[in-house]
Scaffold this motif. Structure first.
Motif, PDB file in Angstrom:
ATOM      1  N   THR A  57      35.063  48.460  37.355  1.00 56.62           N
ATOM      2  CA  THR A  57      34.966  48.446  39.087  1.00 56.62           C
ATOM      3  C   THR A  57      33.092  48.088  39.295  1.00 56.62           C
ATOM      4  O   THR A  57      32.898  47.818  38.857  1.00 56.62           O
ATOM      5  CB  THR A  57      35.311  49.479  39.316  1.00 56.62           C
ATOM      6  N   VAL A  58      33.308  48.293  40.948  1.00 57.91           N
ATOM      7  CA  VAL A  58      31.956  47.748  41.070  1.00 57.91           C
ATOM      8  C   VAL A  58      32.497  49.020  42.410  1.00 57.91           C
ATOM      9  O   VAL A  58      33.007  49.338  42.939  1.00 57.91           O
ATOM     10  CB  VAL A  58      31.590  46.594  41.704  1.00 57.91           C
ATOM     11  N   THR A  59      31.217  49.662  43.282  1.00 53.80           N
ATOM     12  CA  THR A  59      30.811  49.951  44.179  1.00 53.80           C
ATOM     13  C   THR A  59      29.780  49.424  44.762  1.00 53.80           C
ATOM     14  O   THR A  59      29.184  49.217  44.234  1.00 53.80           O
ATOM     15  CB  THR A  59      30.816  51.547  43.805  1.00 53.80           C
ATOM     16  N   ASP A  60      29.989  49.314  46.709  1.00 55.04           N
ATOM     17  CA  ASP A  60      29.257  48.576  47.524  1.00 55.04           C
ATOM     18  C   ASP A  60      28.342  50.014  47.164  1.00 55.04           C
ATOM     19  O   ASP A  60      28.223  50.627  46.606  1.00 55.04           O
ATOM     20  CB  ASP A  60      29.397  48.149  48.205  1.00 55.04           C
ATOM     21  N   SER A  61      26.929  49.348  48.462  1.00 52.16           N
ATOM     22  CA  SER A  61      26.089  50.262  48.784  1.00 52.16           C
ATOM     23  C   SER A  61      26.857  51.053  50.044  1.00 52.16           C
ATOM     24  O   SER A  61      25.754  52.601  49.590  1.00 52.16           O
ATOM     25  CB  SER A  61      24.451  49.432  49.472  1.00 52.16           C
ATOM     26  N   LEU A  88      28.260  48.100  39.384  1.00 50.64           N
ATOM     27  CA  LEU A  88      28.941  48.107  37.792  1.00 50.64           C
ATOM     28  C   LEU A  88      29.509  48.898  37.291  1.00 50.64           C
ATOM     29  O   LEU A  88      28.508  49.644  36.710  1.00 50.64           O
ATOM     30  CB  LEU A  88      28.434  47.384  37.299  1.00 50.64           C
ATOM     31  N   GLU A  89      30.588  49.606  36.538  1.00 51.81           N
ATOM     32  CA  GLU A  89      30.821  50.948  35.717  1.00 51.81           C
ATOM     33  C   GLU A  89      32.072  49.724  34.774  1.00 51.81           C
ATOM     34  O   GLU A  89      33.122  49.373  35.011  1.00 51.81           O
ATOM     35  CB  GLU A  89      31.457  51.117  36.268  1.00 51.81           C
ATOM     36  N   THR A 109      26.689  51.096  33.076  1.00 46.20           N
ATOM     37  CA  THR A 109      26.652  51.111  33.967  1.00 46.20           C
ATOM     38  C   THR A 109      24.939  50.181  34.775  1.00 46.20           C
ATOM     39  O   THR A 109      24.495  50.523  33.548  1.00 46.20           O
ATOM     40  CB  THR A 109      26.095  52.494  34.414  1.00 46.20           C
ATOM     41  N   GLN A 110      25.481  49.844  35.320  1.00 45.64           N
ATOM     42  CA  GLN A 110      24.085  48.777  35.736  1.00 45.64           C
ATOM     43  C   GLN A 110      24.123  48.273  37.268  1.00 45.64           C
ATOM     44  O   GLN A 110      25.790  48.141  37.373  1.00 45.64           O
ATOM     45  CB  GLN A 110      24.274  47.448  34.739  1.00 45.64           C
ATOM     46  N   VAL A 111      23.437  47.898  37.423  1.00 46.75           N
ATOM     47  CA  VAL A 111      23.480  47.310  39.471  1.00 46.75           C
ATOM     48  C   VAL A 111      22.931  45.669  39.215  1.00 46.75           C
ATOM     49  O   VAL A 111      22.700  45.008  38.358  1.00 46.75           O
ATOM     50  CB  VAL A 111      21.748  47.884  39.973  1.00 46.75           C
ATOM     51  N   ILE A 112      24.027  45.711  39.973  1.00 43.22           N
ATOM     52  CA  ILE A 112      23.852  43.862  40.190  1.00 43.22           C
ATOM     53  C   ILE A 112      23.996  43.774  41.869  1.00 43.22           C
ATOM     54  O   ILE A 112      24.150  44.309  42.559  1.00 43.22           O
ATOM     55  CB  ILE A 112      25.714  43.230  39.277  1.00 43.22           C
ATOM     56  N   THR A 113      23.531  41.935  41.853  1.00 33.87           N
ATOM     57  CA  THR A 113      23.364  41.711  42.903  1.00 33.87           C
ATOM     58  C   THR A 113      24.185  40.852  43.351  1.00 33.87           C
ATOM     59  O   THR A 113      24.238  39.315  42.199  1.00 33.87           O
ATOM     60  CB  THR A 113      21.641  41.812  43.178  1.00 33.87           C
ATOM     61  N   GLN A 126      37.215  46.166  48.918  1.00 29.76           N
ATOM     62  CA  GLN A 126      36.270  46.306  48.024  1.00 29.76           C
ATOM     63  C   GLN A 126      37.007  44.951  46.607  1.00 29.76           C
ATOM     64  O   GLN A 126      37.642  45.337  46.237  1.00 29.76           O
ATOM     65  CB  GLN A 126      35.441  46.802  47.435  1.00 29.76           C
ATOM     66  N   ASN A 127      35.978  43.807  46.941  1.00 28.96           N
ATOM     67  CA  ASN A 127      36.907  42.965  46.094  1.00 28.96           C
ATOM     68  C   ASN A 127      36.352  43.637  44.209  1.00 28.96           C
ATOM     69  O   ASN A 127      35.550  44.178  44.164  1.00 28.96           O
ATOM     70  CB  ASN A 127      35.955  41.758  45.542  1.00 28.96           C
ATOM     71  N   PHE A 128      36.627  43.165  43.296  1.00 28.80           N
ATOM     72  CA  PHE A 128      36.476  43.989  41.920  1.00 28.80           C
ATOM     73  C   PHE A 128      35.273  42.759  41.450  1.00 28.80           C
ATOM     74  O   PHE A 128      36.114  40.878  41.676  1.00 28.80           O
ATOM     75  CB  PHE A 128      37.805  44.430  41.543  1.00 28.80           C
ATOM     76  N   PRO A 129      35.191  42.773  40.171  1.00 27.15           N
ATOM     77  CA  PRO A 129      34.711  42.085  39.634  1.00 27.15           C
ATOM     78  C   PRO A 129      35.644  41.381  38.125  1.00 27.15           C
ATOM     79  O   PRO A 129      36.420  41.572  38.362  1.00 27.15           O
ATOM     80  CB  PRO A 129      33.260  42.523  38.137  1.00 27.15           C
TER      81      PRO A 129
END
Length: 258
Positions: A177-181, A124-125, A146-150, A95-98
């Protein structure tokens, strides 16, 4: 759980290698999602998903700090570079990082971008950390936001995260970091700022421009016979008398006719 430090989270008792090691097709694991783990002081990565690890391994909300390797390491050892469209596979699909704002100078917010799978939803964390890996990528010592991004149809997403406190960029870095669905967590992003900001202390000094004051009196005390000033005035009176005498002495007796 505490992995690396002693139970009191102070004395280092880390492994000589990775703190947590995932391999052999293992997937769908949850590391810290429901309760934070303390993972630090290990000789390798904090959490290593070896090349044979599966996908859907969620790594969220942990305290990961002080490891000799990366905080989270996916696939081949070392930083796994982001790829366009995030089409690669392997451990957590790599998974790509932000990417966080490189011009960050501290404060309560940070902006950044994520380029990955199109039309994706990610958690996103953002973390603070006192030390970054030699590679420049971070670890997660304290969770700040922590928040949701699209992402859009081109796989591009932008965000601005608000911290739970003010970050001082002269003593700490920010990473994310990001974690996908599907539960695939990325490695930590590069730290920002890349180098801690210098602090300057400004001391002010006050120079007084006030000089000792002097008072000039234009009033003279009345003359008295008991002071030196009086004597001077008497002398001036005497001079005046002399001038008066000079004025009156200009009359001479008429000349004699005899």
């Amino acid at each position: 759980k505490v992995i690396g430090p002693a139970a009191h989270r102070v004395s280092p008792l880390g492994n000589g290698h990775d703190g947590v090691y995932v391999s052999g097709g293992a997937g769908g694991t949850s590391i810290g999602v429901l309760a934070a783990n303390w993972i630090g002081t290990n000789g390798g990565a904090g959490i290593r998903l070896e090349t044979t690890a599966g996908t859907g391994n969620s790594i969220r909300g942990n305290v990961i700090a002080g490891n000799d390797g990366l905080g989270i390491d996916l696939g081949p050892q070392g930083v796994t570079a982001n790829d366009a469209g995030d089409l690669d596979g392997g451990a957590n699909n790599q998974q790509n990082f932000p990417v966080l704002d490189a011009a960050f100078i501290g404060g309560t917010q940070i902006s950044g971008t994520l380029d990955g799978a199109a039309n994706g939803t990610f958690v996103l964390e953002v973390f603070a950390t006192a030390v970054c890996d030699a590679s420049g990528n971070g670890e997660g010592e304290e969770l700040l936001a922590t928040q949701v991004i699209t992402t859009n149809g081109a796989g591009h997403g932008e965000f601005t995260a608000t911290f739970s406190r003010t970050v001082d960029a002269s003593i700490e870095y920010v990473t994310a970091t990001v974690t996908d669905s599907s539960g695939n967590t990325s490695e930590f992003s590069p730290c920002t700022p890349a180098t801690l900001l210098s602090t300057t202390s400004t001391s002010s000094s006050t120079t007084s421009s006030t000089l000792p004051s002097s008072t000039t009196s234009t009033s003279l005390a009345p003359p008295t016979t008991t002071s030196s000033t009086s004597s001077t005035l008497v002398a001036q009176t005497s001079t005046s008398t002399t001038l008066q005498a000079s004025t009156t002495s200009t009359s001479l007796p008429p000349p004699s006719t005899t």
